[in-house]
Design a protein around this motif. Structure first.
Motif, PDB file in Angstrom:
ATOM      1  N   GLU A  91       4.296   5.423  -3.929  1.00  0.00           N
ATOM      2  CA  GLU A  91       3.461   4.326  -4.829  1.00  0.00           C
ATOM      3  C   GLU A  91       2.480   5.555  -5.607  1.00  0.00           C
ATOM      4  O   GLU A  91       1.782   6.354  -5.225  1.00  0.00           O
ATOM      5  CB  GLU A  91       2.529   3.562  -3.858  1.00  0.00           C
ATOM      6  N   LYS A  94      -3.232   7.430  -6.888  1.00  0.00           N
ATOM      7  CA  LYS A  94      -4.012   8.238  -5.999  1.00  0.00           C
ATOM      8  C   LYS A  94      -5.505   7.990  -5.989  1.00  0.00           C
ATOM      9  O   LYS A  94      -6.380   8.481  -6.454  1.00  0.00           O
ATOM     10  CB  LYS A  94      -3.861   9.911  -6.806  1.00  0.00           C
ATOM     11  N   TYR A 107      -7.593  -0.695  -3.419  1.00  0.00           N
ATOM     12  CA  TYR A 107      -7.305   0.638  -3.827  1.00  0.00           C
ATOM     13  C   TYR A 107      -6.658   0.645  -5.220  1.00  0.00           C
ATOM     14  O   TYR A 107      -6.752   1.518  -6.006  1.00  0.00           O
ATOM     15  CB  TYR A 107      -6.269   1.430  -2.918  1.00  0.00           C
ATOM     16  N   ASN A 108      -6.183  -0.460  -5.526  1.00  0.00           N
ATOM     17  CA  ASN A 108      -5.505  -0.490  -7.057  1.00  0.00           C
ATOM     18  C   ASN A 108      -6.565  -0.674  -8.072  1.00  0.00           C
ATOM     19  O   ASN A 108      -6.141  -0.610  -9.251  1.00  0.00           O
ATOM     20  CB  ASN A 108      -4.191  -1.508  -6.871  1.00  0.00           C
ATOM     21  N   ASN A 128      -0.010   9.153   2.505  1.00  0.00           N
ATOM     22  CA  ASN A 128      -0.333   7.737   2.936  1.00  0.00           C
ATOM     23  C   ASN A 128       0.199   6.725   1.768  1.00  0.00           C
ATOM     24  O   ASN A 128       0.334   5.556   2.253  1.00  0.00           O
ATOM     25  CB  ASN A 128      -1.785   7.460   3.003  1.00  0.00           C
ATOM     26  N   PHE A 129       0.828   7.479   0.654  1.00  0.00           N
ATOM     27  CA  PHE A 129       1.236   6.664  -0.255  1.00  0.00           C
ATOM     28  C   PHE A 129       2.408   6.829  -0.708  1.00  0.00           C
ATOM     29  O   PHE A 129       3.105   6.777  -1.523  1.00  0.00           O
ATOM     30  CB  PHE A 129       0.372   6.389  -1.587  1.00  0.00           C
ATOM     31  N   TYR A 131       6.524   6.602   1.079  1.00  0.00           N
ATOM     32  CA  TYR A 131       7.368   5.747   2.064  1.00  0.00           C
ATOM     33  C   TYR A 131       8.697   6.197   2.285  1.00  0.00           C
ATOM     34  O   TYR A 131       9.593   6.329   1.374  1.00  0.00           O
ATOM     35  CB  TYR A 131       7.261   4.273   1.394  1.00  0.00           C
ATOM     36  N   ARG A 292      -0.739  -3.968  -4.538  1.00  0.00           N
ATOM     37  CA  ARG A 292      -1.419  -3.535  -3.372  1.00  0.00           C
ATOM     38  C   ARG A 292      -0.627  -3.895  -2.229  1.00  0.00           C
ATOM     39  O   ARG A 292      -0.273  -5.158  -1.959  1.00  0.00           O
ATOM     40  CB  ARG A 292      -2.757  -4.050  -3.613  1.00  0.00           C
ATOM     41  N   ASN A 293      -0.341  -2.937  -1.309  1.00  0.00           N
ATOM     42  CA  ASN A 293       0.348  -3.222   0.093  1.00  0.00           C
ATOM     43  C   ASN A 293       1.587  -3.996  -0.119  1.00  0.00           C
ATOM     44  O   ASN A 293       1.946  -4.695   0.814  1.00  0.00           O
ATOM     45  CB  ASN A 293      -0.688  -4.180   1.021  1.00  0.00           C
ATOM     46  N   TYR A 295       4.650  -2.280  -0.975  1.00  0.00           N
ATOM     47  CA  TYR A 295       5.936  -1.594  -0.908  1.00  0.00           C
ATOM     48  C   TYR A 295       6.823  -1.662   0.274  1.00  0.00           C
ATOM     49  O   TYR A 295       7.904  -1.659   0.076  1.00  0.00           O
ATOM     50  CB  TYR A 295       5.271   0.023  -1.079  1.00  0.00           C
TER      51      TYR A 295
END
Length: 351
Positions: A91, A94, A107-108, A128-129, A131, A292-293, A295
């Protein structure tokens, strides 16, 4: 050019170059990723062709690409959930994790955003981003997690429910991803518009039920009436992906009262729309910024076979040939262009 971190960099309008840059080292909470497949997106093209994306001006040189997959090559000292050799989707945001938006989970909308440019040999990115990809997913599919995640987020933002009718304006890569996501959501009838016949031919193959060829100077209200006739009723929700001002107006004229319109595509920073019509219809008009969230859901949809993103890919080029790939994408002569960053001095592929 033999440096390990060859990168594709845009300096301004019509000024894009392949350059060697130092290979980055991961911080404690980061991983270093050896890039594999990276998709070419319309926003990348906008920075190259126009020197801007909507009202976002290109203020400094920028590494291109934000639809990446790769292999972890190093891990930071505090990273425990990933390891060297893991195949991953990235993703590209940052977020700072400290501003008011990040603290609220938005966060986006980070107020200090940084994007990882990914058409390069190596990047470092917050763990954390990143996957892990299932074993049955290819790197090309991993690259297409990003546009599918955006499409899933768009469907969420517009409140799409199973059995609803959807209008999508724009049959480019984003519109294609929205059609795939909407099918996964259980949309009933999907109508797609575009100005290019070949795009409409392709999007019918991947799930659009109705398509309409429109002209750029066509009256949006007239277009909307035609679309309602083709669909048999007004769309419950509409998603605008093209960035065309007339397309935004078309969604407002076409959508049923008390429905929702979502603006995803970027064009100019100021758009004239029939606001009185939207007011009388009590339409909700929403914006959409990246995702956002989304993925994990996108990865699961591809891995399970519910969504086939491989059918979107029309061209592949090596990193050394990436400018040729951007030219193909800018000429709209294919659907999705993939840049393979792992094959030094390789030849372009058509499959």
């Amino acid at each position: 050019m033999t440096d390990a971190n060859l990168s594709l960099i845009v300096y301004g309008k019509d000024d894009m170059r392949l350059e060697e840059r130092p290979t980055p080292e991961p911080g404690p909470k980061e991983v270093q990723i050896s890039m594999r497949s990276v998709g070419v997106c319309g926003s990348d093209l906008s920075f190259w062709v126009k020197g801007r994306l909507g009202n976002l001006l290109l203020s400094q040189p920028k590494v291109m690409g934000h639809e990446p997959s790769g292999v972890i090559s190093k891990v930071g000292s505090e990273v425990t959930h990933l390891k060297v050799g893991d195949r991953v989707a990235v993703e590209p945001l940052k977020p700072c994790s400290d501003c008011s938006y990040c603290r609220r989970g938005l966060y986006n909308h980070c107020s200090k955003p940084v994007n990882s440019g990914c058409i390069t040999r190596y990047i470092c990115h917050p763990a954390n981003f990143v996957y892990r990809l299932p074993d049955n997913m290819s790197f090309d599919e991993g690259a297409l997690v990003q546009p599918l995640a955006l499409a899933f987020y768009a469907c969420e933002r517009v409140g799409l429910r199973a059995g609803q009718n959807l209008l999508v304006t724009g049959a480019g890569c984003l519109g294609m991803s929205v059609v795939l996501a909407a099918k996964a959501y259980g949309a009933n009838k999907i109508c797609v518009t575009d100005v290019i016949p070949e795009r409409l031919d392709f999007i019918r193959k991947i799930g659009a039920d109705v398509t309409a060829l429109v002209k750029e100077d066509e009256d949006p209200e007239v277009v909307a009436q035609r679309l309602v006739g083709l669909m048999g009723n007004e769309p419950d929700v509409s998603i605008e992906t093209s960035g065309s001002q007339s397309a935004t107006s078309t969604t407002i004229y076409a959508n049923r009262s008390h429905g929702m319109v979502l603006q995803v595509g970027f064009s100019t920073d100021t758009v004239q729309i029939p606001l009185v019509v939207a007011t009388f219809k009590e339409l909700d008009i929403r914006g959409n910024h990246t995702s956002r969230n989304s993925y994990p859901a996108a990865i699961e949809a591809i891995s399970s076979g519910r969504v086939n993103v491989k059918q979107l890919i029309s061209h592949r080029f090596s990193l050394e040939e990436s400018i040729n790939g951007f030219t193909i994408a800018a000429n709209k002569s294919g659907s999705k262009v993939i840049i393979d960053c792992s094959r030094p001095n390789g030849n372009s592929l058509s499959d």
